[in-house]
Design a protein around this motif. Structure first.
Motif, PDB file in Angstrom:
ATOM      1  N   GLU A   1      10.164  -3.889   3.600  1.00  0.00           N
ATOM      2  CA  GLU A   1      11.363  -3.610   4.388  1.00  0.00           C
ATOM      3  C   GLU A   1      11.499  -4.715   5.431  1.00  0.00           C
ATOM      4  OE1 GLU A   1      11.389   0.215   6.276  1.00  0.00           O
ATOM      5  OE2 GLU A   1      10.808   1.226   4.427  1.00  0.00           O
ATOM      6  N   ARG A   2      12.687  -5.110   5.718  1.00  0.00           N
ATOM      7  CA  ARG A   2      13.009  -6.147   6.705  1.00  0.00           C
ATOM      8  C   ARG A   2      12.321  -7.483   6.421  1.00  0.00           C
ATOM      9  NH1 ARG A   2      11.295  -2.555  11.399  1.00  0.00           N
ATOM     10  NH2 ARG A   2      11.822  -0.659  10.360  1.00  0.00           N
ATOM     11  N   PRO A   3      12.405  -7.989   5.193  1.00  0.00           N
ATOM     12  CA  PRO A   3      11.775  -9.278   4.886  1.00  0.00           C
ATOM     13  C   PRO A   3      12.375 -10.429   5.694  1.00  0.00           C
ATOM     14  CG  PRO A   3      13.196  -8.604   3.082  1.00  0.00           C
ATOM     15  CD  PRO A   3      13.112  -7.439   4.050  1.00  0.00           C
ATOM     16  N   GLU A   4      13.577 -10.237   6.211  1.00  0.00           N
ATOM     17  CA  GLU A   4      14.213 -11.275   7.044  1.00  0.00           C
ATOM     18  C   GLU A   4      13.427 -11.534   8.327  1.00  0.00           C
ATOM     19  OE1 GLU A   4      16.004  -7.334   8.330  1.00  0.00           O
ATOM     20  OE2 GLU A   4      15.486  -8.254   6.404  1.00  0.00           O
ATOM     21  N   ASN A   5      12.549 -10.617   8.703  1.00  0.00           N
ATOM     22  CA  ASN A   5      11.725 -10.809   9.901  1.00  0.00           C
ATOM     23  C   ASN A   5      10.531 -11.733   9.656  1.00  0.00           C
ATOM     24  OD1 ASN A   5      13.386  -9.181  11.394  1.00  0.00           O
ATOM     25  ND2 ASN A   5      12.087  -7.385  11.281  1.00  0.00           N
ATOM     26  N   HIS A   6      10.339 -12.127   8.408  1.00  0.00           N
ATOM     27  CA  HIS A   6       9.234 -13.041   8.102  1.00  0.00           C
ATOM     28  C   HIS A   6       9.703 -14.472   8.337  1.00  0.00           C
ATOM     29  CE1 HIS A   6       5.451 -14.400   6.602  1.00  0.00           C
ATOM     30  NE2 HIS A   6       6.047 -15.164   5.704  1.00  0.00           N
ATOM     31  N   SER A   7       9.569 -14.911   9.587  1.00  0.00           N
ATOM     32  CA  SER A   7       9.963 -16.269   9.968  1.00  0.00           C
ATOM     33  C   SER A   7       9.022 -16.745  11.068  1.00  0.00           C
ATOM     34  CB  SER A   7      11.407 -16.300  10.471  1.00  0.00           C
ATOM     35  OG  SER A   7      11.514 -15.593  11.695  1.00  0.00           O
TER      36      SER A   7
END
Length: 124
Positions: free
Chosen positions: A48-54
């Protein structure tokens, strides 16, 4: 979701080798934490929320802070930490005894993380 050596070096350098949360000096065994969580599910469902992997969302963390924070959002973790005073007073007689002898002083200070203190110009 594994970081490269270069990315880990970038995350480590964000706070000069200190935990972004408590401010302790990090040794060799530190964690790269997602400040805003990525919640890993399973191999089939991913996360969930892979966009937070930065890199921008990654924070260098000591193991106790990262394990304590787990998958909590930062504000939820802040409230969770602050709530421990009530638990200590209710269930831990050694804590209450240490407090009675002046070895522990409760300040009621808000939970302020190291990276926040740095931003405010008062790292301790």
């Amino acid at each position: 979701m594994k970081l490269t050596k270069k990315q880990r070096s970038e995350v480590f350098a964000k706070f000069d080798g200190r935990c972004a949360y408590c401010g302790c000096e990090l040794g060799d065994r530190w964690h790269a934490d997602h400040m805003e969580p990525v919640i890993r599910l399973d191999a089939e469902r991913g996360a969930e929320r892979p966009e937070n992997h930065s890199i921008e969302n990654m924070m260098p963390a000591c193991a106790p802070c990262n394990l304590s924070k787990s998958r909590m959002a930062l504000e939820d973790w802040r409230k969770w930490i602050a709530g421990h005073i009530n638990s200590l007073n209710s269930y831990h007689p050694i804590y209450r005894l240490a407090k009675a002898y002046g070895l522990v002083v409760e300040t009621q200070a808000p939970v302020t993380f190291y990276f926040e203190r740095l931003a405010m110009g008062r790292a301790a």
